[in-house]
Enzyme design. Sequence first.
Site, short mmCIF file in Angstrom:
data_model
loop_
_atom_site.label_atom_id
_atom_site.label_comp_id
_atom_site.label_asym_id
_atom_site.label_seq_id
_atom_site.Cartn_x
_atom_site.Cartn_y
_atom_site.Cartn_z
N SER A 78 0.80 -1.23 0.00
CA SER A 78 0.00 0.00 0.00
C SER A 78 0.83 1.28 0.00
O SER A 78 0.28 2.37 -0.20
CB SER A 78 -0.95 0.01 1.20
OG SER A 78 -2.01 -0.89 1.00
N LYS A 81 0.40 3.47 -2.98
CA LYS A 81 -0.80 4.28 -3.23
C LYS A 81 -0.51 5.77 -3.46
O LYS A 81 -1.03 6.35 -4.43
CB LYS A 81 -1.80 4.10 -2.09
CG LYS A 81 -2.38 2.69 -2.04
CD LYS A 81 -3.23 2.46 -0.79
CE LYS A 81 -3.80 1.04 -0.77
NZ LYS A 81 -4.56 0.75 0.47
N TYR A 203 -3.49 -2.84 -10.14
CA TYR A 203 -3.30 -2.54 -8.71
C TYR A 203 -2.52 -3.66 -8.03
O TYR A 203 -1.60 -3.40 -7.24
CB TYR A 203 -4.67 -2.34 -8.05
CG TYR A 203 -4.58 -2.18 -6.55
CD1 TYR A 203 -4.05 -1.04 -5.97
CD2 TYR A 203 -5.03 -3.21 -5.71
CE1 TYR A 203 -3.96 -0.90 -4.59
CE2 TYR A 203 -4.95 -3.08 -4.33
CZ TYR A 203 -4.42 -1.93 -3.77
OH TYR A 203 -4.33 -1.80 -2.42
N TYR A 255 -4.55 5.15 7.64
CA TYR A 255 -5.88 4.55 7.76
C TYR A 255 -6.62 5.04 8.99
O TYR A 255 -6.62 6.22 9.31
CB TYR A 255 -5.76 3.01 7.77
CG TYR A 255 -5.08 2.44 6.55
CD1 TYR A 255 -5.44 2.83 5.26
CD2 TYR A 255 -4.06 1.52 6.68
CE1 TYR A 255 -4.82 2.29 4.15
CE2 TYR A 255 -3.42 0.98 5.57
CZ TYR A 255 -3.81 1.37 4.31
OH TYR A 255 -3.18 0.85 3.21
N VAL A 273 1.17 -3.47 4.08
CA VAL A 273 1.12 -4.76 4.76
C VAL A 273 2.36 -5.60 4.47
O VAL A 273 2.54 -6.66 5.08
CB VAL A 273 -0.16 -5.54 4.40
CG1 VAL A 273 -1.39 -4.81 4.91
CG2 VAL A 273 -0.25 -5.79 2.91
#
Length: 624
Positions: A78, A81, A203, A255, A273
């Site tokens: 992630s 992103k 992705y 998050y 992660v």
Amino acid sequence: MVPPIPATIGPGRVSHGVVARIIDEVYELCRSDMSGELADYIPELAAVEPDSFGICLATADGQVYGSGDLDTCFTIQSISKPFTYALALADRGIAAVAERIDVEPTGEPFNEISLDPKTQRPRNPMINAGAIASAGLVDGRDAADRFARIQRSYGRFAGRELRLNEAVYASEARTGYRNRAIGYLLRGAGIIDGDPDEVVDRYFRQCSIDVTCRDLAIMAATLANNGVNPLTHERALSRPLVEQVLSVMTTCGMYDAAGDWVTTVGLPAKSGVGGGILAVLPGQIGIAVYSPRLDAHGSSVRGVKACRELSHRLGLHFLHVTRAAHTAIRTAYTVAEAPSRLRRDADELDVLRQWGERAQIFELHGDLLFAGAESTVRAVEAVSTGGELEALVLDLREVADVSEIAVRMLDDLQAELAAAGCRVALVDPEAKLGHMESSLDPADPRGRVFADRDSATEWCEQLIIDKYRPEDCTPSAALRIEQHPALADLPDEERQRLAKEFEIRTIARGERIIARDSPRAGLFLILDGRVRVSFEDRDGRRHRLISLSPGMSFGEISLLTSVRFSNDIYAENTVRLAVLSPDKFDELTRQAPEVKLALLERLATAAYAQADAAVRALAAHGGV
């Protein structure tokens, strides 16, 4: 135990020194924390070495510090992103991207299958829905070209080509049903165009790109450097888009733990992660941590702890760092280039010309926060490499704010230099570093604290002279009047005759010998001690123009021209002078004109040399 990676000095390489030791301390503090779990919902991530751990810090000009597994590959996950979001912004523009992706924080899990109920858009580009939408906005001829552009874009941030981890990609593609559901939700809402499977596959691929802790630190430093890679100097992103990306990372990058992160760490950041965390202090540094054991929010346990510790120790919270602090060094030079205002004899000047580069002066200014202290420490460590730096002046008079970490770093630097045989003079009359008692002690091997740079420079010069003076050259000592250079070369009879005309005077330390604006008072030959010619600034503070030592003279200009003294003259310590009064000087015209002429020739030569030395010293020290 995973030992710190061997360090070498140079841009892009891991450095030794004060900052490196702080990183090592944080590494050791966090290494014992074995809590957290691997990301077992992706089979390949569940198979990584659980105790791998690396911390890397890169400055906005490309210096790298780190400990642990800096070059172990892991997938970016992630942390991709913000970089794909950046590429989408570059391709489509902020307004067009905002029509499909919001920038609001969400308290929902990162992989929630949902859109904002009012806007029907993903809430931000840092959750999976927003990230898949970002991937769908990347331009390209076809699917392969669009992913290749993402891969090249990441490489520009990292400063090298990054590769796809095929095994992790296959594992994600095989188990990514939830993300496919998000893709179809986005297609149904008109957020992505075309085939949702292709976008979700893109992705999966972007998340499966291999990076190292060092790569992430450089990527973070590129964001800190307004989008320019500090190693390759290639622009990876425009300045306005960097601001947009960092703003979203600040509010949404961690998050549902974003609020706690902003208050306790205070850096724009993104976790993955795969075990990585990337954090940015705009204008100054990038931080990366790798440790694959995750907390309940999907972030590295050690990574979060290490970032909190670094932020606290280094004073990195972005709300604390309100002013630019990229470098604190205003200028730097050697004592050979800018000597003190002490007029030295020929032997001492020869020593300083030969060895003066071993004594350096650094003038600091502005805020001395972590980045400014880091640049200062790094510059000093660079010139001290090889053990050739033996004396250092750090002038802090123009420094404004001084952080706790800067105090610690400069104190560590003093200790480091002392261990290598280099002593440090601090010019810190306002005690901005909060001097410890030992640093005020003349016997402290680390150095001394001075009220002005000139005195500190003189102290450094003396260290060099004492060490490198040839054995057959002795320090300036007390003279008899016959030995003074003004008389020494005269024929014996003339020298003896002239010496009798002088009066010997002893002046106590601090006593004024000549007051400013006094009429001519005679010729003064210094036999012992030191004399200071001083001036007063507009604020009434007194400064040294030049100091004179045994074998030198003063008063001759006024004596010859009848011009009044332009400066005060004091005894720096107990001084013995030989004084020829104006009346006796005038009598020489009638009684011994040839002796007077010889004396005048010697005095003119000495006066010119002293005046030239005074002008050069004044210019070198900026007037005061």
